[in-house]
Write an enzyme that holds these catalytic residues in place. Sequence first.
Site, mmCIF file in Angstrom:
data_model
loop_
_atom_site.group_PDB
_atom_site.id
_atom_site.type_symbol
_atom_site.label_atom_id
_atom_site.label_comp_id
_atom_site.label_asym_id
_atom_site.label_seq_id
_atom_site.Cartn_x
_atom_site.Cartn_y
_atom_site.Cartn_z
ATOM 1 N N HIS A 1 39.368 40.933 43.709
ATOM 2 C CA HIS A 1 39.871 42.296 43.741
ATOM 3 C C HIS A 1 41.389 42.417 43.601
ATOM 4 C CE1 HIS A 1 35.894 43.677 44.664
ATOM 5 N NE2 HIS A 1 35.827 42.855 45.697
ATOM 6 N N ARG B 1 37.975 34.784 48.577
ATOM 7 C CA ARG B 1 37.135 35.238 47.455
ATOM 8 C C ARG B 1 37.462 36.686 47.118
ATOM 9 N NH1 ARG B 1 33.987 39.728 46.682
ATOM 10 N NH2 ARG B 1 32.487 39.347 45.060
#
Length: 109
Positions: free
Chosen positions: A78, A73
């Site tokens: 990011h 995730r």
Amino acid sequence: MRNDLERIKDIQEAIQKIEKYAQRGEKEFFENELIQGWILLQLQIIGEAARAISRETHHQYSNIAWRDIIDFRNLLVHEYFRVDLRIVWRIIDQEIPELKSQIQVILDS
């Protein structure tokens, strides 16, 4: 555990949404950016839900790769430029069915 149960249900729902579009097959996944985006969003939701689940539940169900789910995730959110769609497809094809079974065990208990 109540909050954990809600997050477990979020994971189950995201898996169902992934399966809905993944059933169109690998070729469609690689050719359709909308499906790619939708599935990546659902994988983010799974990771966010896993992150919100208590350490106690993580320990109780240590057969689930919680850390890997959360780390993926984080990569999606990011470092999205590093996302390899071949790895995403492998996750969809091989790891999501296993996670689905593991989540069902939790919900059944």
